[in-house]
Each structure stands twice: as structure tokens, then as C-alpha cells.
Design a protein around this motif. Structure first.
Motif, PDB file in Angstrom:
ATOM      1  N   ALA A  31       0.982  -1.152  -0.005  1.00 24.63           N
ATOM      2  CA  ALA A  31       0.159   0.101   0.094  1.00 24.63           C
ATOM      3  C   ALA A  31       0.972   1.166  -0.118  1.00 24.63           C
ATOM      4  O   ALA A  31       0.454   2.332  -0.692  1.00 24.63           O
ATOM      5  N   SER A  51      -8.079   6.917  -5.939  1.00 27.88           N
ATOM      6  CA  SER A  51      -8.444   6.062  -4.950  1.00 27.88           C
ATOM      7  C   SER A  51      -7.809   4.646  -4.667  1.00 27.88           C
ATOM      8  O   SER A  51      -7.340   4.100  -6.055  1.00 27.88           O
ATOM      9  N   THR A  56      -4.232   7.320   2.454  1.00 27.02           N
ATOM     10  CA  THR A  56      -4.865   7.028   3.701  1.00 27.02           C
ATOM     11  C   THR A  56      -3.790   6.164   4.579  1.00 27.02           C
ATOM     12  O   THR A  56      -3.596   6.395   5.718  1.00 27.02           O
ATOM     13  N   THR A  57      -3.441   5.172   3.928  1.00 27.55           N
ATOM     14  CA  THR A  57      -2.473   4.215   4.747  1.00 27.55           C
ATOM     15  C   THR A  57      -1.109   5.098   5.083  1.00 27.55           C
ATOM     16  O   THR A  57      -0.399   4.975   6.192  1.00 27.55           O
ATOM     17  N   TYR A  66      -1.177   2.515  12.312  1.00 27.36           N
ATOM     18  CA  TYR A  66      -0.737   1.237  11.534  1.00 27.36           C
ATOM     19  C   TYR A  66       0.774   1.237  12.256  1.00 27.36           C
ATOM     20  O   TYR A  66       1.271   2.126  12.373  1.00 27.36           O
ATOM     21  N   HIS A 339      -8.598  13.614  -2.858  1.00 26.25           N
ATOM     22  CA  HIS A 339      -8.454  13.361  -4.265  1.00 26.25           C
ATOM     23  C   HIS A 339      -8.819  14.572  -5.067  1.00 26.25           C
ATOM     24  O   HIS A 339      -9.047  14.654  -6.219  1.00 26.25           O
TER      25      HIS A 339
HETATM   26  N1  LIG Z   1      -6.669  -2.856   6.126  1.00 26.84           N
HETATM   27  C1  LIG Z   1      -6.541  -3.357   4.841  1.00 26.84           C
HETATM   28  N2  LIG Z   1      -6.229  -4.700   4.359  1.00 26.84           N
HETATM   29  C2  LIG Z   1      -5.648  -4.771   3.591  1.00 26.84           C
HETATM   30  N3  LIG Z   1      -5.451  -4.096   2.576  1.00 26.84           N
HETATM   31  C3  LIG Z   1      -5.693  -2.714   2.574  1.00 26.84           C
HETATM   32  C4  LIG Z   1      -6.063  -2.251   3.827  1.00 26.84           C
HETATM   33  N4  LIG Z   1      -6.407  -0.901   3.690  1.00 26.84           N
HETATM   34  C5  LIG Z   1      -6.024  -0.399   2.696  1.00 26.84           C
HETATM   35  N5  LIG Z   1      -5.576  -1.836   1.810  1.00 26.84           N
HETATM   36  C6  LIG Z   1      -5.028  -1.667   0.382  1.00 26.84           C
HETATM   37  O1  LIG Z   1      -4.123  -0.538   0.368  1.00 26.84           O
HETATM   38  C7  LIG Z   1      -4.099   0.008  -0.693  1.00 26.84           C
HETATM   39  C8  LIG Z   1      -3.816   1.554  -0.430  1.00 26.84           C
HETATM   40  O2  LIG Z   1      -5.182   1.797   0.353  1.00 26.84           O
HETATM   41  P1  LIG Z   1      -5.368   3.400   0.636  1.00 26.84           P
HETATM   42  O3  LIG Z   1      -6.874   3.308   1.537  1.00 26.84           O
HETATM   43  O4  LIG Z   1      -4.172   3.788   1.567  1.00 26.84           O
HETATM   44  O5  LIG Z   1      -5.570   4.177  -0.274  1.00 26.84           O
HETATM   45  P2  LIG Z   1      -6.045   5.814  -0.603  1.00 26.84           P
HETATM   46  O6  LIG Z   1      -5.263   6.425  -1.694  1.00 26.84           O
HETATM   47  O7  LIG Z   1      -5.973   6.411   0.952  1.00 26.84           O
HETATM   48  O8  LIG Z   1      -7.704   5.327  -1.156  1.00 26.84           O
HETATM   49  P3  LIG Z   1      -9.069   6.395  -0.907  1.00 26.84           P
HETATM   50  O9  LIG Z   1      -8.894   7.599  -1.703  1.00 26.84           O
HETATM   51  O10 LIG Z   1     -10.050   5.151  -1.618  1.00 26.84           O
HETATM   52  O11 LIG Z   1      -8.954   6.420   0.740  1.00 26.84           O
HETATM   53  C9  LIG Z   1      -5.425  -0.252  -1.483  1.00 26.84           C
HETATM   54  O12 LIG Z   1      -4.966  -1.225  -2.450  1.00 26.84           O
HETATM   55  C10 LIG Z   1      -6.147  -0.909  -0.398  1.00 26.84           C
HETATM   56  O13 LIG Z   1      -7.094  -2.036  -0.937  1.00 26.84           O
END
Ligand SMILES: Nc1ncnc2c1ncn2[C@@H]1O[C@H](COP(=O)(O)OP(=O)(O)OP(=O)(O)O)[C@@H](O)[C@H]1O
Length: 444
Positions: A31, A51, A56-57, A66, A339
Motif C-alpha cells: 500500500a 483511490s 490514507t495508509t 498502523y 483526491h
Molecule cells: N486494512 C487493509 N487490509 C488490506 N489491504 C488494505 C487495507 N487498507 C487498505 N488496503 C489496500 O491498500 C491500498 C492503499 O489503500 P489506501 O486506503 O491507503 O488508499 P487511498 O489512496 O487512501 O484510497 P482512498 O482515496 O480510496 O481512501 C489499496 O490497495 C487498499 O485496497
């Protein structure tokens, strides 16, 4: 515009992998995959990307919701996430000294001190602290010395007791026995006293570490995307906002009351709202409550994770203006995860573009929006809807980013390189030269 100052947050090679399944069925989602950036005091630094790219991660790993898979994070100069595995490799390769390695181990313990095993870890950390070691050695030496004298005093007591028994009428010998007994008691006391001193030194250090850690992490707060899910429906607004204060040991009810009211006022709510429950508020008001909850801790740094995307379009600007006020009036630094690029363009000082767990471009807002270099950034900017419908009709299909077609990394892979001051792009040498040529041409 707020004055932008020193580095407040530094992220180095941060990684966060999600794993599921075992053995052959094991799936690893990278991620966040080795990202680095700095955020400076008073700025709004935005993380953008479609997305699922890992925005978020990233935010959650930084605030330690985390446990990061790898990398280092420094907050106000203090390492809050430490990569022991990497440090071990670097030590073996002779890239860092043993002292530096020890520092990483020390910081790793500090990092863990905010988890539920806080006290246990602080205890371990205390015993490793060089200052404490020095003081403990001093007391232990005193204990050793006193114990030796206890042994001598016991022998002396035995000797004079035997002499006194052999000559029961001798008053002088009786006096000597008394003296020897007193000497033994006071020497034993010396041992005990130094043992107590050791305990106290450890206790004070443990408290100091816990306090340092709490104080530092309290200065980082997060505002969540979904104001409904992130507020406990069974708690009143006052309880929600005061929770952080109570966790951090605030017991003075009058002070709690004062600070809750102050936070409500800053976010444009009134003291009467404190007694109500979240469901009694609109989406925008709930987000204000979420912001008040973050603010009550007096943070220097706020991670705002898509704070407006769940809100009605009509109230989005109000929340953005509120965040802007916090920055202007309180010098709060903001990591803005979003976004919606039109908001990012309005609100940010610098922008980092993420694609599949990697940062592909970082730069001042103007550079990213007016002169994007990485093809992914180009397609992202291109996809921003234009307010003029005629323009929208005329511009045709949006160029989609296709990494396989748009890069040739068969000979040399990409790294993050600074193509002009403050503008960093993920590229190889050939692309780097192209980007520099483009910048030169744009300047003419
Ligand atoms: N708890 C989790 N367990 C497994 N995979 C996860 C988890 N949380 C996020 N992911 C995966 O990690 C990747 C990054 O997700 P993240 O939510 O950080 O993206 P994002 O850019 O913040 O997206 P969004 O704008 O939709 O919130 C994605 O492929 C998501 O499916």
C-alpha cells in the motif's frame, strides 16, 4: 499566507504492506512502498492520487494507527518510527556507526512506548538509557562497597561477641559488642538506601520517557474522512472532545470544560452544543466536532484525511476555510490527504503525487499544476473538470496514464530526482534530461 519554517515531519523510506493468507496463498499489498518527503512548519502539504494509491495508509502509518513495515519518521526532530532491520543492514555494510545503530534501537523502544505496553517498554528503555546506567553504576558501586563492609561488620561482631562471652564481666567488651551491632545495622541501612535510590532513579526516568512520548505524540492529531463513523454516537460532544485530554491525564474538570468550550468556539460551534449527541448535528457540524477534538490537544501538526469528501458540496468550503484559519491563526501544519484536485490547488503550498504506493512527483503547488512533469501527474491534472462547458466539450478524451507505454525502464529504473529546486520527479537519467529540457523551454 502563513510563514513556512523548519522541517516538522520527515518521512524516510516509509513502507506499509498489508498481508493476508499463508504459504502459497499469501498476498502482499504494498500500500505504501518506500516513500520519502518532508513537511515544513506552517504549510499545507497535500498527498494526492487516485483511490487506492496509499494516501490514507501513509497518514495512518505516520500517526501510528498502523505499525509501519519499514522506514523512519521524524517528528519535531525526534524519531517516532524507527527501522531496526534497515539499521542492522547498514551497520553490517559499515554505512552507520554502532552508536547510530544503538540510537535506532533506543528510538524503536520510544516508538513502542505509545502502544498499550507503554509501561513495560518504558521500563526496558529506562534500563538502556546511558544517563540512568551511569547513575545506577554509582549506586551499585556504593551497594557493593557497603555489602563488603556488612561482611566485615558481621565478622567483627562475631569476634567481639565471642570475646565478651568469654569474659562476661568485662564492661568494655560489652560496649564493643554494642558498637559492632550498631555498625552492622547502619551499614545494612546504607545498602538498603542505595537500593531505594536505584528504584527511584528508574521510576523517575520511566515517568520522564512516558511523558516525553505522550507530549510529543499529542502534538500530532488526525481528522478523519467520515465524521459519522469517527464520532462515538453514545458520547456527548463534550465527552468526545474531552476524551483526548482525559487520556493524557487531565483531571481538572473546570479546565476540561474551559478547553472543550474554547475548541467548540474555534470551530464555530457554541458551548450549548457540548451537551448534545453527534446525531443531532449535520455532516458539516460533525466534521467541526472532529476538528475540535483534534484541536483540544493543541496540536502542531494535523493529518486531515479527506476531511471534506463525505460532506455536502455546499459546506465543503466552510470546512476548508476553517482549516485555513487554523493554519493562519495557530500556525498549525497540515498534511492534507485528498483526491479533489481543485481543492488541493486552492488550499496547498506543496503537493506530492502518489501512484500505487510510490510518490512520483513532489513540488510547489504552482509547479505541479502549471508544469507537471511525470506522465501520471499530467493525466491527473488533465482529468480536473473545467468550469467552462465549452472547454470541456472541446478538449476531447483525457490522456490515461499507462506506465508500460510511457516509460522504458528496461535498462535503468527510476529514482526520485530533483529536476529543479524543490521539484522532485520519479525518473531515470533519460527522463531526467528530458524533464530538464522541458523546464528550460518553459522558462523561455
Ligand atoms: N486494512 C487493509 N487490509 C488490506 N489491504 C488494505 C487495507 N487498507 C487498505 N488496503 C489496500 O491498500 C491500498 C492503499 O489503500 P489506501 O486506503 O491507503 O488508499 P487511498 O489512496 O487512501 O484510497 P482512498 O482515496 O480510496 O481512501 C489499496 O490497495 C487498499 O485496497
Amino acid at each position: 499566507m502563513a510563514k513556512i519554517g523548519d522541517e516538522i515531519l520527515r518521512v524516510e523510506h516509509l513502507k506499509h504492506y498489508f498481508t493476508s493468507g499463508r504459504g502459497k496463498k499469501k498476498i502482499v499489498v504494498k500500500a505504501v512502498d518506500d516513500i520519502s518527503f518532508s513537511v515544513y512548519k506552517g504549510e499545507v502539504f497535500s498527498l494526492v492520487g487516485e483511490s487506492g494509491c496509499g494516501k490514507t495508509t501513509t497518514g495512518r502509518a505516520i500517526i501510528k494507527l498502523y505499525n509501519a513495515t519499514g522506514g523512519n519518521v521524524f517528528f519535531h526532530g525526534q524519531r517516532i518510527i524507527a527501522d531496526v532491520r534497515e539499521a542492522k543492514k547498514m551497520l553490517k555494510a559499515g554505512e552507520i556507526s554502532r552508536e547510530d545503530y544503538k540510537q535506532v534501537i533506543y528510538d524503536k523502544k520510544f516508538e513502542r512506548v505509545v502502544t498499550p505496553e507503554m509501561k513495560k517498554e518504558a521500563k526496558a528503555l529506562t534500563e538502556d538509557s546511558p544517563d540512568v546506567q551511569e547513575r545506577l553504576k554509582e549506586f551499585n558501586d556504593k551497594i557493593d562497597d557497603a555489602k563488603k563492609r556488612v561482611g566485615e561488620a558481621e565478622l567483627e561482631l562475631q569476634r567481639v561477641t565471642a570475646e565478651a562471652q568469654a569474659d562476661p564481666t568485662n564492661k568494655e567488651l560489652k560496649e564493643e559488642v554494642k558498637k559492632a551491632k550498631n555498625n552492622l545495622v547502619s551499614t545494612k541501612k546504607e545498602v538498603r538506601l542505595n537500593e531505594i535510590r536505584i528504584k527511584r532513579v528508574k521510576h523517575i526516568e520511566r515517568r520522564r520517557i512516558l511523558r516525553r512520548n505522550k507530549d510529543l505524540m499529542r502534538r500530532m492529531q488526525m481528522i478523519f474522512q467520515d465524521p459519522i463513523a469517527s464520532l462515538n454516537p453514545r458520547m456527548t460532544v463534550k465527552e468526545i472532545i474531552a476524551e483526548g485530554l482525559r487520556i493524557n491525564g487531565e483531571k481538572d474538570e473546570a479546565e476540561i470544560d474551559r478547553r472543550v468550550k474554547e475548541s467548540l468556539k474555534i470551530v464555530g460551534l457554541v458551548p450549548e452544543h457540548a451537551a448534545r449527541y453527534p446525531h443531532e448535528f449535520s455532516g458539516g457540524q460533525r466534521q467541526r466536532i472532529g476538528i475540535a477534538r483534534a484541536l483540544v490537544a493543541n496540536p502542531s501538526f494535523i493529518i486531515a484525511d479527506e476531511p471534506i469528501s463525505a460532506l455536502d458540496v455546499s459546506i465543503r468550503a466552510q470546512v476548508i476555510n476553517l482549516l485555513n484559519d487554523l493554519r493562519e491563526n495557530f500556525g498549525v501544519t497540515i498534511l492534507f490527504i485528498a483526491h479533489d484536485l481543485s481543492v488541493v490547488k486552492y488550499f496547498s503550498d506543496r503537493v506530492a503525487v502518489m501512484y500505487f504506493g510510490k510518490i512520483v512527483e513532489i513540488g510547489d503547488k504552482d509547479k505541479i499544476f502549471d508544469n507537471p512533469l511525470h506522465p501520471y501527474t499530467l493525466s491527473l491534472i488533465d482529468s480536473i473538470p473545467h468550469p467552462d462547458p465549452l472547454y470541456e466539450q472541446a478538449r476531447g478524451e483525457i490522456k490515461r496514464y499507462n506506465p508500460m507505454k510511457q516509460h522504458d525502464y528496461s535498462v535503468e529504473g527510476p529514482t526520485l530526482r530533483e529536476v529543479e529546486p524543490g521539484h522532485v520527479v520519479l525518473c531515470n537519467t533519460k527522463e531526467f534530461e528530458e524533464y530538464q529540457a522541458r523546464i528550460k523551454a518553459n522558462k523561455k
